[in-house]
Write an enzyme that holds these catalytic residues in place. Structure first.
Site, mmCIF file in Angstrom:
data_model
loop_
_atom_site.group_PDB
_atom_site.id
_atom_site.type_symbol
_atom_site.label_atom_id
_atom_site.label_comp_id
_atom_site.label_asym_id
_atom_site.label_seq_id
_atom_site.Cartn_x
_atom_site.Cartn_y
_atom_site.Cartn_z
ATOM 1 N N LYS A 130 7.017 9.003 -6.664
ATOM 2 C CA LYS A 130 6.932 7.944 -7.218
ATOM 3 C C LYS A 130 6.611 8.226 -8.979
ATOM 4 O O LYS A 130 6.125 9.204 -9.203
ATOM 5 C CB LYS A 130 5.601 7.106 -6.724
ATOM 6 C CG LYS A 130 5.627 5.592 -7.350
ATOM 7 C CD LYS A 130 4.559 4.902 -6.743
ATOM 8 C CE LYS A 130 4.064 3.472 -7.276
ATOM 9 N NZ LYS A 130 3.040 2.743 -6.463
ATOM 10 N N SER B 145 4.401 -1.682 -5.056
ATOM 11 C CA SER B 145 5.066 -1.162 -6.263
ATOM 12 C C SER B 145 5.824 0.043 -5.878
ATOM 13 O O SER B 145 6.508 0.415 -6.784
ATOM 14 C CB SER B 145 3.919 -0.886 -7.327
ATOM 15 O OG SER B 145 3.050 0.156 -6.862
ATOM 16 N N SER C 38 0.574 -0.855 -1.825
ATOM 17 C CA SER C 38 1.996 -0.368 -2.301
ATOM 18 C C SER C 38 2.845 0.598 -1.982
ATOM 19 O O SER C 38 3.955 0.933 -2.399
ATOM 20 C CB SER C 38 1.608 -0.097 -3.826
ATOM 21 O OG SER C 38 1.062 -1.224 -4.724
#
Ligand SMILES: [Zn+2]
Lengths: 479, 485
Positions: B79, B154, B178
């Site tokens: 990420k 996310s 997330s």
């Protein structure tokens, strides 16, 4: 006319002399190329995390104990949020509602009176960096940021509003500095910014209980500035009140050149720091035994040392007070005694000639070229009759300038005292012959005249004649 | 199956047997990226060269007859809020569009040390704020199961990359769900470890007291290996737990007999899609058949989790994101009149709307006069929520529920309805507030969209979650499903 008194509270920032910063391993060395004493952590780069330096806690506890505080077994760090380019994260890690130490005090002496000033609390925090403006702050085309100081460990010592005059304010900070220096946790060098203070000050008619509206004077970095700024601000506030005006709560700065305080910002613009517990740091939990251990390892503090000087060395309170005002001064004193055990004489030299020359040169005792051993030797030379007290002052000045040993100076300059009776007797005879008027006066009972004649002999021998011997011979010849 | 569709442990077996080389695996994954990235858009940055070098290192070891660790040569996606030295780390924000950190996140370093092969940095919601990866400053990411739909958020890029075969494993961060929610939407396995189990050093913070790094994998076995690699104390993170973590692969046993599982009734209440509920009920039936005792329980303060979370997370975010001011790195707006103007312009232009909204909320709740009513109260409620879990987990070995109330929604469907968007995390948020570990694993399809089963465990008891998840997996086929792209 109304008599006013000031109500003063002080916030004193002391930089701790740990080897590394409060939350990272960067060096705390003074100076250095701008931004060279930094790392991702103290630059607040995203994702980096603070890790508390244990030494900072130890030093804060040590300072707290020396200032008679209660040490918190549980304290925590909070974030103080505000924007400024020298603050890399735009928040400062500090302690808000649970500081490391609370409820202490120090004792000060002003005008022969001892007074206790309360310490509200002591908290730990990180320092910000510094801005280097290209010229005046208001007109600078750009400013540079140096984060070397960012993340330096500080303690902030917040007093109770117990201080009533600028003199007391100064005495308080002087005492605070002495105590902190003795504990060894900080150099407290004001010129390097390792001790800085903010003054909260209001005035009120004597006898009134409630406080007046206060102003805050930021960043005073010398005792002189502190006392002058407080005195100026006190006068200013009294004038405003006397003329029917109102004091505005605001932050002011001290303009050293003009000798006035100037408004920086008013309460309306004051910050809302939005304190909240820093989620990146775990609470500081201290073991009572460890606190006791630190307490036991505290060195002799200024007040104890002062009492000892009176008891052990028979020094007057006044001398003892001055000598213990800084650790360096009292360490110097004690070291000198180690070489030659004449406490009062040493004290006289230190408080007299040495202080005078240090003041003149604008330095402090740490920069003094005369080492304790040398001062002791100088005093020995006087006691042995090698030089007179008067010559000794000349030698002392030379030692101060060059750092040479007193014996070397005496020899180089031929300052050895004349104690040869024959040599002195012939000068005495010359002086008697040359000053019939004074001789007459003496014989007529004017004791003063002998002083003049002694002076003439000393002059003729360039001060080298043994004054006792001169006196004795003169009186004999004039019988 | 193609190489990119395989799990890490399967690829490891092939590497050891020399049926494939690390270079071939890497090549297969990059070919897959070339093939589908236009449609999925999982990545912000690709690191082909680094990947090839790392893969070559592993092959060299193999050629020399050296033993290799279980994740060596396995393609990894990160990420883009995990700092990687020398590699752009943007948080999907204009604010950091040019930020190349001079340090590497501890969890990432541990994976480098385990010789995984970095494929690239994945798309995400800006600064991890969002539940759909639609707030990225760069581009949308699409759900590999239906490119009209969001991948969740996310960590949407990290989940979609694994699901689409653009990486074998990945790391995400989980502040309110997330990792788990996008894992559920994309039909992969995602875990939020116990708070403190994985160092947060180098994870760009959103809300420090809630953020946790965790893996996204294709199955539970890979999850155990990833946890082995990233868990552990880090002297750079004082909130990381100083505990010895177990070998998580020991929990890969096909046996849950006698385990007590609680199902909080609040997690199957109104607002949960009926078909999702059905999948969860089927999973419960399955687990019961396999020998677990499943019982209804209650987490009475669940209703307060959402407001509590948004107060605490935004408060921390407002402070964490204050450092982006244009002074010493990142985006700086042009034409400022003075330093304050420069702050204002940089932040106005550098942050997207969702981030600004949350900064304002957080600033407000920490303000003098509101602190007690909002922030402090939220802290107190957080304690109550924690106590709910403590009480439930005294009785049960773990808790079970859906990961998300629905399957992946359509792109744009909720972007203007923040409350509905926030509700996507209703089942995951309480876990972050309590700091507990939780795993999401596929447990069914609804209209050809994956459904996630969430298991919540006791602090530092990731092992039990792995055991139950593994048993479920061994007795079902959901983890074998792959999207058609
Ligand atoms: Zn540093």
């Amino acid at each position: 006319m109304t008599q006013y008194e000031a109500v003063i509270g002080l916030e004193v920032h002391v930089e701790l002399k740990t080897n590394t910063k409060i939350f990272c391993n960067c060096t705390t060395a003074f100076g250095g190329e701008p931004n060279h004493h930094t790392c991702p952590v103290c630059l607040g780069l995203p994702g980096t995390l603070p890790v508390l330096n244990k030494k900072v806690v130890e030093y804060a506890v040590r300072a707290g104990l020396a200032l008679n505080c209660e040490i918190a077994g549980f304290s925590k760090f909070d974030r103080k949020n505000y924007y400024y380019p020298d603050l890399p994260k735009n928040y400062q890690v500090s302690q808000f509602d649970l500081p490391i130490a609370r409820r202490g005090y120090v004792e000060i002496e002003v005008a022969g009176q001892t007074k206790r000033i309360g310490i509200h609390h002591i908290h730990m925090e990180e320092d910000a960096g510094k801005l280097v403006h290209q010229g005046n702050i208001m007109t600078t085309p750009y400013s540079l940021v140096d984060y070397n100081r960012g993340g330096m460990p500080l303690i902030e010592i917040v007093s109770e509003p117990d201080i009533r005059s600028p003199e007391e304010a100064r005495a308080y900070v002087e005492k605070l500095r002495a105590i902190i220096q003795y504990t060894g946790v900080s150099d407290c060098r004001m010129e390097e910014g390792s001790l800085r203070c903010d003054v909260n000050i209001s005035v009120r008619p004597k006898g009134q209980q409630e406080f007046g509206t206060k102003t805050e004077i930021k960043n005073l970095n010398s005792f002189r500035a502190l006392q002058r700024a407080a005195a100026y601000e006190m006068e200013r506030q009294i004038k405003v009140l006397e003329s029917g005006g109102k004091i505005i709560q605001e932050t002011r700065t001290w303009d050293e050149d003009k000798g006035i305080t100037v408004s920086m910002r008013s309460k309306e613009e004051a910050h809302d720091y939005r304190y909240f517990p820093d989620p990146d740091l775990v609470p500081v939990v201290l073991d009572q035994q460890w606190i006791e251990f630190i307490k036991d390892s505290l060195p002799e503090l200024p007040d104890q040392r002062r009492r000892r000087y009176v008891e052990q060395y028979g020094l007057p309170e006044y001398d003892a007070g001055i000598l213990t005002l800084t650790k360096e001064m009292s360490d110097y004193f004690e070291e000198t005694i180690g070489y030659y055990d004449k406490p009062k004489v040493i004290s006289n030299w230190m408080m007299g000639e040495m202080s005078r020359l240090l003041n003149l040169s604008g330095t402090d005792i740490t920069a003094c070229k005369i080492k304790p051993r040398q001062l002791a030797e100088l005093i020995k030379l006087i006691d042995q009759g090698t030089i007179s007290g008067k010559i000794a002052k000349v030698v002392f000045e030379e030692m101060f300038a060059s750092g040479k040993d007193p014996a070397t100076i005496v020899q180089e300059k031929g300052l050895v005292q004349i104690s040869d009776e024959g040599a002195i007797a012939s000068v005495v005879e010359e002086v008697i012959a040359a000053n019939p008027k004074s001789v007459e006066d003496y014989k007529a009972g004017k004791e003063k005249a002998i002083g003049f004649l002694v002076g003439q002999v000393m002059k003729a021998t360039k001060g080298k004649a043994n004054p006792d011997m001169v006196n004795k011979l003169l009186r004999e010849k004039l019988q | 199956m193609e190489l990119y569709q395989l799990t890490a442990h399967r690829l490891h077996a092939m590497l050891v047997k020399k049926e494939v080389s690390a270079a071939e695996i890497t090549k297969a994954v990059f070919q897959r990226i070339d093939q589908v990235e236009d449609k999925v858009k999982s990545y912000i940055t690709l690191t082909r060269e680094q990947a090839e070098t790392q893969a070559a290192e592993v092959d060299k070891k193999l050629a020399a007859g050296e033993a290799i660790g279980p994740l060596e040569g396995i393609p990894l996606a990160l990420k883009d809020n995990l700092c990687t030295e020398g590699i752009l780390t943007t948080c999907a924000s204009k604010m950091l569009e040019n930020f190349v950190p001079p340090y590497t996140a501890t969890a990432v370093q541990k994976l480098y040390d385990a010789n995984l092969v970095l494929v690239g940095k994945t798309n995400m919601d800006e600064f991890a704020m969002g539940s759909s990866t639609e707030t990225s400053n760069f581009h949308l990411t699409h759900n590999p199961w239906d490119i009209e739909r969001v991948p969740g958020g996310s960590s949407g890029g990290s989940a979609s990359a694994v699901a689409a075969g653009q990486a074998i494993v990945s790391l995400g961060t989980d502040t309110g769900g997330s990792i788990r929610q996008p894992a559920a939407y994309c039909g992969v396995v995602g875990m939020k470890p116990t708070y403190g189990a994985v160092s947060r050093y180098g994870a760009v913070p959103f809300a420090s007291s809630l953020d946790q790094i965790g893996p996204i994998t294709k199955d539970v076995t890979d999850m155990a290996y990833m946890l082995n690699a990233i868990c552990g104390h880090d002297p750079l993170d004082s909130t990381s737990a100083n505990l010895q973590h177990p070998d998580f692969t020991k929990y890969l046993v096909n046996d849950i007999k006698g385990l007590k599982i609680g199902v909080p009734k609040e997690y199957l209440a109104e607002g949960i899609d009926a078909q999702v509920k059905n999948c969860i009920k089927e999973a419960i039936t399955k687990l019961t058949e396999l020998g677990a005792h499943v019982e209804e329980t209650s987490l009475p303060h669940t209703d307060y989790a959402m407001p509590t979370y948004y107060l605490l997370a935004t408060a921390e975010a407002s402070s964490n994101l204050a450092r982006y001011d244009g002074v010493s790195y990142g985006f700086r707006a042009a034409d400022a009149e003075d330093v304050v103007d420069m702050f204002k312009r940089s932040r106005s232009q550098g942050f997207g709307d969702e981030v600004k909204l949350r900064i304002m909320l957080g600033t407000y709740s920490l303000s003098a006069g509101y602190y007690d009513a909002y922030y402090l109260k939220a802290l107190k409620v957080r304690t109550l929520i924690k106590q709910d879990f403590d009480q439930a987990l005294e009785k049960f070995d773990l808790l079970l529920g859906p990961t998300s109330p629905s399957t992946a929604f359509k792109i744009g469907e909720l972007i203007h309805d923040p409350i509905q968007m926030y509700l996507q995390d209703i089942c995951t948020i309480p876990v972050n507030l309590a700091g507990l570990p939780a795993i999401s694993l596929p447990c069914g399809l609804v209209n050809n969209l994956p459904v996630g089963l969430q298991l919540i465990g006791k602090a530092f008891d990731e092992g039990t979650l792995l055991r139950v998840a593994y048993t479920f997996e061994q007795n079902t086929e959901y983890h074998r499903l792959r999207p058609e792209l």
